[in-house]
Design a protein around this motif. Structure first.
Motif, PDB file in Angstrom:
ATOM      1  N   GLY A   1       0.839  -1.198   0.000  1.00  0.00           N
ATOM      2  CA  GLY A   1       0.000   0.000   0.000  1.00  0.00           C
ATOM      3  C   GLY A   1       0.869   1.241   0.000  1.00  0.00           C
ATOM      4  O   GLY A   1       2.078   1.171   0.229  1.00  0.00           O
ATOM      5  N   ASP A   2       0.241   2.368  -0.255  1.00  0.00           N
ATOM      6  CA  ASP A   2       0.978   3.624  -0.358  1.00  0.00           C
ATOM      7  C   ASP A   2       1.053   4.409   0.941  1.00  0.00           C
ATOM      8  O   ASP A   2       1.810   5.370   1.022  1.00  0.00           O
ATOM      9  N   ASP A   3       0.277   4.039   1.957  1.00  0.00           N
ATOM     10  CA  ASP A   3       0.266   4.786   3.211  1.00  0.00           C
ATOM     11  C   ASP A   3       1.078   4.034   4.266  1.00  0.00           C
ATOM     12  O   ASP A   3       0.666   2.987   4.764  1.00  0.00           O
ATOM     13  N   THR A   4       2.233   4.585   4.605  1.00  0.00           N
ATOM     14  CA  THR A   4       3.146   3.936   5.548  1.00  0.00           C
ATOM     15  C   THR A   4       2.514   3.751   6.920  1.00  0.00           C
ATOM     16  O   THR A   4       2.680   2.695   7.547  1.00  0.00           O
ATOM     17  N   ASP A   5       1.786   4.758   7.405  1.00  0.00           N
ATOM     18  CA  ASP A   5       1.158   4.647   8.722  1.00  0.00           C
ATOM     19  C   ASP A   5       0.094   3.556   8.745  1.00  0.00           C
ATOM     20  O   ASP A   5      -0.013   2.803   9.718  1.00  0.00           O
ATOM     21  N   ALA A   6      -0.699   3.464   7.679  1.00  0.00           N
ATOM     22  CA  ALA A   6      -1.735   2.435   7.606  1.00  0.00           C
ATOM     23  C   ALA A   6      -1.101   1.044   7.596  1.00  0.00           C
ATOM     24  O   ALA A   6      -1.564   0.130   8.283  1.00  0.00           O
TER      25      ALA A   6
END
Length: 192
Positions: free
Chosen positions: A134-139
């Motif tokens: 995915g593109d969202d590191t926090d997610a």
């Protein structure tokens, strides 16, 4: 830990929910019968349904998924032939979901594991590993932490573009199991 809603109540939904609950996450389920009438409470929403059901779920819950992390576990196979993926070449089901949910953080995960390997936390002698793209590191970090708290390893497999390769790997694993080349309790393990 995490607050998770799993859309689906099948074998994979229950295996994923078991791992997350074992790690201390709050887990709620939305069944097919509740489709469209239930409220999505979780900050992380797992689409634990067959690929053909995704469009109906997005139509029913799209507004509720805004601002949430949405985890796609599907393998978009042509189940009539079991010989091809049904998404355009170079794309993935997860990328298509992200296009439909521009205000959500969409991840690919759990599609390269079988329910039995999640439930046992083992693939042979190895710890089961959930690959997350995915593109969202926090997610990705939040999902990985919830998975690892439940006794399963998690690895950041890269950007959303890597969902394409994860779906190809899931496709290969499913065809091997369906062809009785590997057991449904087996699969691919990751040595780090």
């Amino acid at each position: 830990m995490a607050n998770v809603t799993i859309i689906g109540t099948g074998t994979m939904a229950n295996a994923i929910g078991g791992v997350l609950a074992d790690g201390g996450s709050s887990v709620a389920y939305i069944s097919h019968e509740q489709s469209g009438s239930a409220t999505v409470e979780g900050d992380i929403v797992v689409l634990a349904v067959p690929y053909p059901a995704v469009d109906g779920i997005l139509a029913a819950y799209g507004d509720q998924l805004a601002g949430k992390t949405v985890v796609d576990i599907t393998n978009p196979l042509d189940f009539s032939t079991f010989d091809a993926l049904v998404v355009p070449a170079g794309s993935s089901a997860t990328e298509q979901i992200q296009q439909q949910l521009p205000n959500s953080r969409v991840l690919k995960a759990f599609n390269t594991t079988f329910a039995a390997t999640l439930a046992s936390t083992k693939v042979g002698d190895l710890q089961t590993t959930v690959l997350i793209a995915g593109d969202d590191t926090d997610a990705k970090g939040a999902l990985a932490a919830a998975v690892e708290a439940g006794g399963v390893s998690a690895v950041d497999a890269g950007s959303l573009k890597r969902a394409h390769e994860l779906e190809a790997l899931g496709f290969l694993q499913l065809t091997l199991a369906a062809g009785e080349k590997i057991a449904w309790t087996g699969g691919f393990g990751l040595v780090r």
